[in-house]
Write a protein that holds these residues in place. Structure first.
Motif, mmCIF file in Angstrom:
data_model
loop_
_atom_site.group_PDB
_atom_site.id
_atom_site.type_symbol
_atom_site.label_atom_id
_atom_site.label_comp_id
_atom_site.label_asym_id
_atom_site.label_seq_id
_atom_site.Cartn_x
_atom_site.Cartn_y
_atom_site.Cartn_z
ATOM 1 N N LEU A 1 0.838 -1.175 0.047
ATOM 2 C CA LEU A 1 0.103 0.114 -0.053
ATOM 3 C C LEU A 1 0.854 1.081 -0.120
ATOM 4 O O LEU A 1 0.560 2.214 -0.525
ATOM 5 N N GLY A 2 2.183 1.002 0.633
ATOM 6 C CA GLY A 2 2.878 2.179 0.552
ATOM 7 C C GLY A 2 3.566 2.730 -0.713
ATOM 8 O O GLY A 2 3.645 3.693 -1.177
ATOM 9 N N THR A 3 3.879 1.328 -1.422
ATOM 10 C CA THR A 3 4.161 1.693 -2.943
ATOM 11 C C THR A 3 3.008 2.267 -3.799
ATOM 12 O O THR A 3 3.498 3.098 -4.629
ATOM 13 N N VAL A 4 2.099 1.691 -3.694
ATOM 14 C CA VAL A 4 0.840 2.261 -4.400
ATOM 15 C C VAL A 4 0.539 3.757 -4.055
ATOM 16 O O VAL A 4 0.346 4.621 -5.044
ATOM 17 N N PHE B 1 1.358 5.838 2.066
ATOM 18 C CA PHE B 1 2.708 6.039 1.698
ATOM 19 C C PHE B 1 3.367 6.654 2.985
ATOM 20 O O PHE B 1 4.682 6.545 3.405
ATOM 21 N N LEU B 2 2.820 7.792 3.507
ATOM 22 C CA LEU B 2 3.395 8.822 4.366
ATOM 23 C C LEU B 2 3.616 8.091 5.724
ATOM 24 O O LEU B 2 4.742 7.949 6.521
ATOM 25 N N ILE B 3 2.555 6.952 6.125
ATOM 26 C CA ILE B 3 2.876 6.411 7.509
ATOM 27 C C ILE B 3 3.654 5.328 7.201
ATOM 28 O O ILE B 3 4.713 4.938 8.018
ATOM 29 N N SER B 4 3.859 4.677 5.791
ATOM 30 C CA SER B 4 4.981 3.672 5.923
ATOM 31 C C SER B 4 6.100 4.343 5.987
ATOM 32 O O SER B 4 7.288 3.651 6.268
ATOM 33 N N VAL B 5 6.349 5.482 5.457
ATOM 34 C CA VAL B 5 7.765 6.135 5.275
ATOM 35 C C VAL B 5 8.148 6.472 6.766
ATOM 36 O O VAL B 5 9.423 6.124 7.419
ATOM 37 N N GLY B 6 7.269 6.800 7.801
ATOM 38 C CA GLY B 6 7.505 6.909 8.991
ATOM 39 C C GLY B 6 7.794 5.652 9.785
ATOM 40 O O GLY B 6 8.689 5.611 10.690
ATOM 41 N N MET B 7 7.226 4.545 9.486
ATOM 42 C CA MET B 7 7.644 3.178 10.038
ATOM 43 C C MET B 7 9.078 2.880 9.722
ATOM 44 O O MET B 7 9.675 1.876 10.123
#
Length: 667
Positions: free
Chosen positions: A68-71, A283-289
């Motif tokens: 989902l982050g890549t999408v 995507f923004l949440i996945s970057v934070g992770m």
């Protein structure tokens, strides 16, 4: 039901609970951060840090989050491409190319020097510097909310982003091949031609395919949206196959489709809503992770590496924006917007460093420093963009523009009677209404003709008006539906114009008139004859969104100067929103001087003077994809309300769409 204690010791894996937490973050985090006068995007990144594996370990960055982050990343670049006009890029090509080279070259030079100074090998230093050169448009949604996506500064930055990301990815590919000893002539012979062919195929082939699809299936809104998504992922996937990052393909897909999707259309609103509300936050949440804030404490030497990387990246990105600002006289707030947009590093940067780490080109300290740089830049980028972007708010409309918006986009009444043709009428009305912040007035009149109204007629009325209302809501436009039972359809329309204070009527036209209509008058003739507001008489053999060129043809002998100016305003408005080119043909009698001697026209307008008042010569220049805009002549008994010339053009060029402006003075 409370969670078992054992489950609290590790990340939550239940799909429903995982999705619930993410949705809660999307809702709460931006609201909390915005209360601190900071962009909501920062809240999503910080929330990702807190719930991620390096924070409270509530969520694991598993395959689903990565997917989902890549999408979301692809959608972010795709939205950037959709907001980028090829005409704007062409008009600012010099500035965009200069900024692209500057924001790539300066970080490469400073970054390579800085990394060499702290003991890095040349190839490793070059690769890390290429990570400084690339950037991710994390702050792009802020620009959409501020309404400055089509500004010159943003267009320059978007064009520069495409250039610097391609160059940075090319450096990555070259360094990796050099490290593995595979930097051969065959690599260059494949990559450069493949990238060239790919770019041309996307920018030329996708619009052709899109026009065909929208022409065949434009009536199905769900099919349109799925086609756009399919195009995004097919183009992005092919980019990966030719050793180019998929984000470049996503950006090119957006540029290719932008000319087919009107800015104010329901389809564009649907794309932006899904992207900005769901995928981009993922995507923004996945970057934070990805971020481990404690790594700097565990590895003290990481402080030096991270400090050098952050300093080199910030200084070089600001230097590039400042230099281009000085060169092209961009104001200070514009320079800061360019800097804010281009400073953010995200998943693509980490992906590049991960590739280098996997081939032992860089060590874990570099990975940690990269994560720290991502954290700092992703927090700084939205704040800088929002802080200085507010000063870039669009200028207030002039008095002339305000009058034009009130005329064409005030309260627009659209008779809906045929489900097969009303879509284009409503699309046109919605473009005008959203531009003028007005109200759409769909109307359906049932004629009683002195008899009882059948139940099926009222049922059809309800269905037609419900469909029109749904379409308006999808475009986020104000709407007031009007259902009437009246003596006749034409009288019902005219009475509704007076009762609802309509400022414009948009009617459909089949392209010809019968003898009976010419002599006795049909519904359209009677509406035009009795209307006290302008009427747009339209004929759309193809979807409105397929328009490539708008041609305004005006005969001086039949149109006053004020009406000519109003027609130009309408033509420019439609050309802008449909992303079509505009040509204006001014027909004057013989060799006499023009009657429009006081016109203050934009010198960039493509204006052609033509002797005579016949539209025959104009019709010879028309082609598929054109939208012809005309003004109606006075009606004579036995002739169609639109005049003989439009009927002749409709017979000669049945594939050409037409809009005929009828001013109330001709009534």
């Amino acid at each position: 039901m409370p969670l078992p204690l054992a489950q609290l010791s590790g990340p939550i894996t239940d799909p429903v609970q995982v999705f619930l937490i993410i949705i809660a973050i999307m809702l709460v985090a931006p609201l909390l951060v915005e209360r601190l006068k900071m962009p909501g995007l920062i809240g999503l990144i910080i929330a990702g840090v807190i719930v991620g594996p390096h924070g409270l370990n509530i969520l694991e960055r598993d395959a689903t989050i990565e997917l989902l982050g890549t999408v979301g990343l692809l959608f972010l670049m795709f939205l950037g491409g959709l907001e980028t006009s090829l005409d704007d890029l062409k008009g600012n090509a010099k500035q965009a190319i200069s900024f692209g080279l500057a924001t790539f070259g300066l970080p490469m030079i400073l970054g390579t020097g800085a990394m060499l100074a702290i003991g890095y090998e040349p190839l490793a230093a070059i690769l890390v510097a290429s990570c400084f050169a690339s950037h991710t448009l994390v702050a792009l949604p802020i620009l959409s909310r501020l309404g400055i996506m089509r500004s010159r500064v943003v267009t320059i930055t978007l064009g520069g982003t495409l250039i610097t990301n391609i160059l940075a990815l090319l450096v990555l590919a070259v360094v990796v091949r050099a490290t593995e000893g595979e930097l051969t002539l065959g690599f260059w012979l494949f990559l450069i031609p493949a990238l060239t062919i790919y770019t041309l195929a996307v920018l030329i082939g996708v619009p052709i395919l899109g026009r065909w699809f929208f022409r065949k299936f434009g009536h199905d809104e769900n099919a349109e949206f799925i086609f756009v998504l399919a195009t995004l992922f097919v183009v992005s996937s092919i980019a990966g196959q030719i050793q180019v990052e998929p984000i470049v393909g996503a950006f090119l897909a957006g540029i290719a489709l932008t000319q087919l999707i009107p800015q104010l259309s329901p389809l564009m609103n649907r794309i932006q809503f899904i992207g900005n509300t769901l995928f981009v936050p993922f995507f923004l949440i996945s970057v934070g992770m990805l971020v481990d804030p404690l790594v700097l404490l565990r590895e003290p030497q990481s402080l030096l590496v991270a400090g050098v990387m952050i300093g080199a990246e910030l200084v070089s990105k600001y230097g590039a924006a400042w230099g281009i600002g000085k060169l092209f006289r961009i104001p200070a707030n514009g320079v800061m917007v360019m800097f804010g947009l281009s400073v953010a590093q995200a998943a693509s940067t980490l992906a590049a460093v991960t590739v280098a780490f996997n081939i032992d080109l860089v060590d874990e300290l570099t990975v940690n420093g990269t994560i720290a740089m991502i954290l700092v830049s992703c927090i700084a980028s939205p704040w800088i963009t929002a802080r200085w972007g507010r000063d870039f708010q669009p200028q207030e409309s002039s008095e002339t523009e305000a009058k034009s918006d009130a005329l064409w986009g005030g309260r627009v009444l659209v008779p809906v009677a045929n489900p097969n043709t009303e879509n284009n009428l409503l699309q046109l009305a919605l473009i005008l209404v959203k531009r003028g912040e007005g109200t759409l007035l769909p109307i359906h009149v049932v004629s009683d003709a002195g008899e009882a109204v059948p139940a099926h007629a009222l049922t059809q009325q309800t269905q037609l008006l419900a469909a029109a209302e749904q379409m308006a809501h999808a475009a986020v436009a104000q709407v007031e539906t009007i259902g009437r039972v009246d003596d006749s359809v034409d009288k019902g329309i005219i009475r509704a114009v007076a009762e609802r204070h309509a400022s414009l009527i948009i009617c459909g036209w089949k392209g010809y008139s019968s003898y009976r209509e010419n002599f006795l008058g049909g519904v359209l003739d009677n509406v035009v004859r009795m209307a006290l507001v302008p009427v747009l008489i339209t004929r759309f053999p193809a979807p409105l969104k397929n328009t490539q060129r708008l041609v305004l043809a005006v005969a001086e002998v039949e149109t006053t100067q004020e009406e000519f100016e109003q027609a130009i305003d309408l033509a420019q408005l439609l050309a802008t929103e449909l992303k079509a080119s505009l040509e204006i043909i001014q027909m004057k009698p013989g060799r006499s001087p023009s009657r429009y001697h006081d016109l203050d026209l934009d010198p960039d307008l493509n204006l052609q003077l033509m002797a005579g008042s016949s539209l025959v010569r104009v019709s010879r220049q028309l082609q598929t994809g054109d939208l012809l805009l005309l003004t109606a002549s006075g009606r004579r008994i036995g002739q169609p309300v639109v005049g003989r010339a439009p009927e002749a053009i409709a017979r000669r060029s049945p594939e050409v769409s037409m809009i005929i402006i009828h001013y109330p003075r001709l009534a």
